[in-house]
Design an enzyme around this catalytic site. Structure first.
Site, PDB file in Angstrom:
ATOM      1  N   HIS A   1      25.817  14.172  80.383  1.00 32.50           N
ATOM      2  CA  HIS A   1      25.256  13.892  81.709  1.00 32.50           C
ATOM      3  C   HIS A   1      24.981  15.239  82.377  1.00 32.50           C
ATOM      4  O   HIS A   1      25.178  16.316  81.763  1.00 32.50           O
ATOM      5  CB  HIS A   1      26.214  13.005  82.523  1.00 32.50           C
TER       6      HIS A   1
ATOM      7  N   SER B   1      31.033  11.559  85.008  1.00 35.79           N
ATOM      8  CA  SER B   1      31.941  11.442  83.871  1.00 35.79           C
ATOM      9  C   SER B   1      31.325  10.466  82.885  1.00 35.79           C
ATOM     10  O   SER B   1      30.707   9.472  83.292  1.00 35.79           O
ATOM     11  CB  SER B   1      33.296  10.898  84.342  1.00 35.79           C
TER      12      SER B   1
ATOM     13  N   MET C   1      32.293  16.044  74.317  1.00 31.82           N
ATOM     14  CA  MET C   1      32.488  14.887  73.439  1.00 31.82           C
ATOM     15  C   MET C   1      31.214  14.029  73.452  1.00 31.82           C
ATOM     16  O   MET C   1      31.248  12.841  73.150  1.00 31.82           O
ATOM     17  CB  MET C   1      33.710  14.078  73.878  1.00 31.82           C
TER      18      MET C   1
ATOM     19  N   HIS D   1      27.475  18.125  82.019  1.00 29.13           N
ATOM     20  CA  HIS D   1      27.397  18.912  80.781  1.00 29.13           C
ATOM     21  C   HIS D   1      26.173  19.825  80.793  1.00 29.13           C
ATOM     22  O   HIS D   1      26.216  20.976  80.358  1.00 29.13           O
ATOM     23  CB  HIS D   1      27.272  17.993  79.561  1.00 29.13           C
TER      24      HIS D   1
HETATM   25  O1  PAF Z   1      36.395  17.970  77.996  1.00 25.28           O
HETATM   26  C1  PAF Z   1      36.089  17.425  76.906  1.00 25.28           C
HETATM   27  O2  PAF Z   1      35.053  16.787  76.756  1.00 25.28           O
HETATM   28  C2  PAF Z   1      37.031  17.560  75.731  1.00 25.28           C
HETATM   29  O3  PAF Z   1      38.360  17.503  76.129  1.00 25.28           O
HETATM   30  C3  PAF Z   1      36.758  18.800  74.871  1.00 25.28           C
HETATM   31  C4  PAF Z   1      37.012  20.084  75.643  1.00 25.28           C
HETATM   32  C5  PAF Z   1      35.326  18.793  74.375  1.00 25.28           C
HETATM   33  C6  PAF Z   1      37.687  18.811  73.660  1.00 25.28           C
HETATM   34  O4  PAF Z   1      37.481  17.692  72.862  1.00 25.28           O
END
Ligand code: PAF
Length: 296
Positions: free
Chosen positions: A48, A199, A44, A51
């Site tokens: 950070h 997060s 989303m 990801h």
């Molecule tokens: O984990 C997330 O950031 C969200 O739940 C996802 C998997 C991108 C779905 O919107």
């Protein structure tokens, strides 16, 4: 479609930004036609290191990496943080350029959910517990958007972070039950030096709350220590975890659970492998964290 259509110089700019759903489908089709293995990292945004660790794994294992960057409205209930969720597309592009991700797919909500959109993926069982009890519509929104992202990206493999452990179980169940032709990989939680799980929501915390938020990882460390020392009684573990968490003045526990790693059903006694999960509100910010206790 001619493959050459997407071989222009624009794609030398990495990551190449795609905002249009149909365009992403066409590009992914062309890549598949060239025999490329596609890795998807669904996010989303507000990226950070957690990801980035997923995107780096995708880069190492796939020919092409697509990172989706979409704050999915359908997984937020009214009153949750959809409006204030950080949107940092330029910074995200900059970060992804450093690791050579190929595409960033950042669609508009109106393109993902055009007028008349009327489908929903509902996964029972594992989605009803824990987060599902506190956010009853959340996993329908997640499963629906994740299936759309799988379809749009034509990915061979998708990468998810262990921080959203339950989400990974829900997505895996959807894949199994619906025979979705994709593999998923779950990669370990990336933590700040002091233990806080990374997060995008950590940025909501005030300085004081940021310190208090350490009780989540401390409680999980305690649970692991107890289990490894031979404690089998989940209630004894909860009592110690609660004492740690409640030492933070602004902490409110939504749940703590010692669970079976796959079904997430609560374990009264910890006989084999387990996962310990928790959700705690620190002031107005709701944080989740977990620890897998592998006892092999
Ligand atoms: O984990 C997330 O950031 C969200 O739940 C996802 C998997 C991108 C779905 O919107």
């Amino acid at each position: 479609m001619a493959e050459a259509e997407f071989n222009g110089k624009e794609e030398e700019l990495k990551p190449y930004l795609v905002v249009d759903v149909k365009e992403m489908c066409k590009r992914a089709d062309a890549l598949r036609a060239q025999g490329k293995r596609i890795g998807l990292v669904p996010t989303m945004g507000a990226l950070h290191l957690g990801h980035l660790s997923l995107a780096i794994a995708a880069k190492n294992e796939c020919d092409v990496v697509i990172v989706s960057d979409f704050v999915n409205p359908t997984q937020f209930a009214p009153g949750e943080d959809f409006d204030k969720y950080p949107r940092t597309l330029d910074a995200d592009i900059n970060l992804l350029s450093k690791i050579g991700a190929d595409y960033i797919f950042a669609p508009k909500p109106s393109d993902m959910y055009p007028e008349g959109f009327d489908a929903k993926v509902h996964v029972g069982g594992v989605s009803q517990l824990l987060e599902g009890e506190f956010r009853p519509t959340h996993f329908d929104g997640v499963a629906t958007v994740v299936l759309k992202l799988f379809n749009i990206s034509r990915a061979d493999v998708a990468y998810f972070g262990q921080k959203d452990y339950q989400q990974v179980q829900v997505v895996q169940k959807m894949i199994d039950d619906l025979n979705v032709p994709i593999q998923i990989e779950m990669l370990p939680i990336i933590r700040e030096r002091d233990g806080l799980a990374m997060s995008s929501r950590n940025q909501y915390l005030s300085n004081e709350e940021r310190k208090e938020a350490l009780v989540l990882s401390e409680a999980l460390a305690k649970a692991e220590e107890m289990i490894r020392a031979g404690e089998r009684d989940a209630n004894a573990i909860y009592a110690e975890m609660r004492a740690i968490i409640e030492s933070a003045p602004s902490a409110k526990i939504d749940y703590m659970r010692v669970a079976d790693p796959k079904s997430l059903q609560p374990l009264e006694r910890v006989a084999g492998n387990a996962v310990v999960l928790l959700a705690v509100r620190i002031g107005a910010t709701r944080l989740i964290d977990n620890k897998i206790i592998d006892r092999k």
